[in-house]
Design a protein around this motif. Structure first.
Motif, PDB file in Angstrom:
ATOM      1  N   GLY A 156      37.330  43.703  29.542  1.00  0.00           N
ATOM      2  CA  GLY A 156      35.886  43.808  29.701  1.00  0.00           C
ATOM      3  C   GLY A 156      35.240  44.774  28.738  1.00  0.00           C
ATOM      4  O   GLY A 156      34.783  44.384  27.668  1.00  0.00           O
ATOM      5  N   SER A 157      35.229  46.033  29.108  1.00  0.00           N
ATOM      6  CA  SER A 157      34.467  47.037  28.374  1.00  0.00           C
ATOM      7  C   SER A 157      35.353  47.903  27.483  1.00  0.00           C
ATOM      8  O   SER A 157      36.584  47.860  27.555  1.00  0.00           O
ATOM      9  CB  SER A 157      33.735  47.943  29.369  1.00  0.00           C
ATOM     10  OG  SER A 157      34.687  48.717  30.100  1.00  0.00           O
ATOM     11  N   ILE A 158      34.691  48.728  26.693  1.00  0.00           N
ATOM     12  CA  ILE A 158      35.401  49.696  25.857  1.00  0.00           C
ATOM     13  C   ILE A 158      36.163  50.674  26.741  1.00  0.00           C
ATOM     14  O   ILE A 158      37.357  50.903  26.552  1.00  0.00           O
ATOM     15  CB  ILE A 158      34.418  50.432  24.918  1.00  0.00           C
ATOM     16  CG1 ILE A 158      33.817  49.452  23.900  1.00  0.00           C
ATOM     17  CG2 ILE A 158      35.088  51.623  24.234  1.00  0.00           C
ATOM     18  CD1 ILE A 158      32.608  49.986  23.142  1.00  0.00           C
ATOM     19  N   ILE A 159      35.478  51.237  27.735  1.00  0.00           N
ATOM     20  CA  ILE A 159      36.127  52.256  28.570  1.00  0.00           C
ATOM     21  C   ILE A 159      37.261  51.655  29.396  1.00  0.00           C
ATOM     22  O   ILE A 159      38.302  52.286  29.588  1.00  0.00           O
ATOM     23  CB  ILE A 159      35.117  53.040  29.434  1.00  0.00           C
ATOM     24  CG1 ILE A 159      35.758  54.350  29.915  1.00  0.00           C
ATOM     25  CG2 ILE A 159      34.585  52.207  30.573  1.00  0.00           C
ATOM     26  CD1 ILE A 159      34.775  55.407  30.332  1.00  0.00           C
ATOM     27  N   ALA A 160      37.103  50.425  29.854  1.00  0.00           N
ATOM     28  CA  ALA A 160      38.179  49.786  30.626  1.00  0.00           C
ATOM     29  C   ALA A 160      39.390  49.506  29.743  1.00  0.00           C
ATOM     30  O   ALA A 160      40.538  49.673  30.171  1.00  0.00           O
ATOM     31  CB  ALA A 160      37.681  48.502  31.277  1.00  0.00           C
TER      32      ALA A 160
END
Length: 180
Positions: free
Chosen positions: A42-46
């Motif tokens: 999904g995301s950068i942080i994930a």
């Protein structure tokens, strides 16, 4: 080049790349880091959390090697992640601090490896409960390859968010040698 020098180089590369990625990501607001961009995690942080989860899982497994590794004693105190997509650190600054601590540990780990250790078999259990017995050197190679694979994804996600981490080639860390 021996496996030992190869893994030391990959540990150095891991530290260098993570520093570039985290310094670049730190320029973005958390909502941008948290935005689902359609990547596998999904995301950068994930995705960054997944890399840390993978490192944690493998280093915890490596800490059970028949030859004790002083650098991995710390891993015995770390909780085993519950899932590959677990977000251990939802806030970027916490994740960055955990990443930098892990990267220093990885450099220590790589410096402690020996040929005998790499030729040994490591018994471990997968996250699904399956049992395996595999060559430790090949597992260490997978460990570093896994990081590289997902950092490439993060690099693309950061580019989609409007920032560029710059050059990423391992070639830049390979020392120059005198001609034969």
């Amino acid at each position: 080049m021996s496996q030992l020098s190869h893994f030391k180089l990959l540990a150095k590369y891991n530290l260098w790349m993570n520093k570039k990625i985290y310094e670049t990501a730190d320029t973005l607001p958390e909502p941008v880091l948290e935005k689902d961009r359609g990547a596998f995690f999904g995301s950068i942080i994930a995705t960054l959390n997944h890399i840390l989860v993978g490192d944690t899982i493998w280093l915890k497994r490596f800490s059970n090697h028949s030859t004790p590794l002083p650098s991995l004693e710390y891993m015995k105190c770390i909780e085993y992640p519950k899932a590959l997509n677990q977000v251990i650190h939802p806030h970027f600054n916490d994740l960055m601090q955990a990443r930098y601590k892990m990267d220093r540990l990885i450099e220590e780990f790589a410096s402690e490896l020996t040929h005998d250790m790499l030729n040994a078999t490591l018994a471990y259990q997968s996250t699904t409960g399956a049992h395996f017995n595999k060559n430790f050197g090949h597992l260490v190679q997978h460990f570093f390859n896994h990081q590289t694979h997902h950092r490439g994804q993060v690099s693309a996600l950061l580019y989609q968010a409007g920032v560029n981490i710059g050059d990423t080639d391992l070639l830049l860390l390979i020392p120059e040698q005198s001609p034969i």
